[in-house]
Design an enzyme around this catalytic site. Sequence first.
Site, PDB file in Angstrom:
ATOM      1  CB  CYS B 118      -0.926  -0.024   1.225  1.00 55.61           C
ATOM      2  SG  CYS B 118      -2.115   1.329   1.256  1.00 55.61           S
ATOM      3  CB  CYS B 119       3.856   2.241   2.017  1.00 52.16           C
ATOM      4  SG  CYS B 119       3.352   2.794   3.647  1.00 52.16           S
ATOM      5  CB  CYS B 207      -2.029   6.379   6.339  1.00 55.19           C
ATOM      6  SG  CYS B 207      -1.321   6.897   4.770  1.00 55.19           S
ATOM      7  CB  CYS B 210      -0.839   2.754   9.078  1.00 56.41           C
ATOM      8  SG  CYS B 210      -1.515   1.721   7.772  1.00 56.41           S
ATOM      9  CB  CYS B 235      18.512  -4.328   5.814  1.00 55.12           C
ATOM     10  SG  CYS B 235      17.972  -2.842   4.980  1.00 55.12           S
TER      11      CYS B 235
END
Lengths: 86, 244
Positions: B118-119, B207, B210, B235
Amino acid sequence: MHQADQFKFIDRVVLADETDPKSEGMLLAGKYNIDRAPFFIVESESAPAKIYTVYYRFVKEILNGQMTEDQELREIQDNHPDLDFI
Amino acid sequence: MSDSASAINLIDIDSMLSSKTPQEILRYALENHDNIAISFSGAEDVALVDMAHRIRSDIQVFSLDTGRLHAETYRFIEKVRKHYGIAIDLVMPEASKVEALVKSKGLFSFYEDDHKECCGIRKIAPLRKQLLTVDAWITGQRRDQSPGTRAAVPVIQDDKAFARPEDQLTKFNPLANWTSQQVWDYIRSNNVPYNELHDKGFVSIGCEPCTRPTGPGQHEREGRWWWEEATKKECGLHAVNIES
């Protein structure tokens, strides 16, 4: 890369072992100021080495390969968790 | 300039700018780049807009309008636009991509998969398109926003992910070394307008589906995508282990 039959274009693979700063991959990361793996070094006789830390750019510009937009966006997000705060 | 020389140059500049204030970093960015824009999220990064506006009144600002922001955030973006008398470009996702996602997976697929799909459509793709139009951009990213120790946010960086092909895009993070507290001290002491959601317990604002308020002692990251493991995405190579 194996699935896309791209690995045949890779001349050499080295390991960046985080627990061993003297591992070849970690030394190369230090030499080129790279903070993430994997990365790709493209060498030619006529130009300085080109470094790619973004896989999709490497695939597009060097291997003339194709990636979907979804794959590119996913890679950007995987490598840049800081973008969560944009 | 070769890739490695360019990288070393930016590292030198980062080293030089790291001891500077956000205002000094912003001044450097604005004096060295004409085509530069601030990415404004509608949260406490309004401090950057305030600082930049004092340096250059015609500063370019854009916000990523995902279509899922809180009503309070839309009201706040409008308030900032009027307060500073600036244009704020609202950058929106491609309608056909959003429609395809909603049609195939519904309106809340991120609760079942993860937030990246979605992002990617609502935020990252529009951001990438917008960044093709500038030579440099400015964010409100800070080191203390991520709970992971690996998350390095330099003051200046060579943004290879969003640069035009065969071109360079410079990214500035003037607030990198500031804490949330320092940002809020600036907002309070300079009477900078802020998003009313902050008074309702929201620290980090994204959003509506979220984002949630956080309680005392909770890291602001816990107010975003709380159903996912916070550090799963960390990471990269530990810089401390890299020998130059």
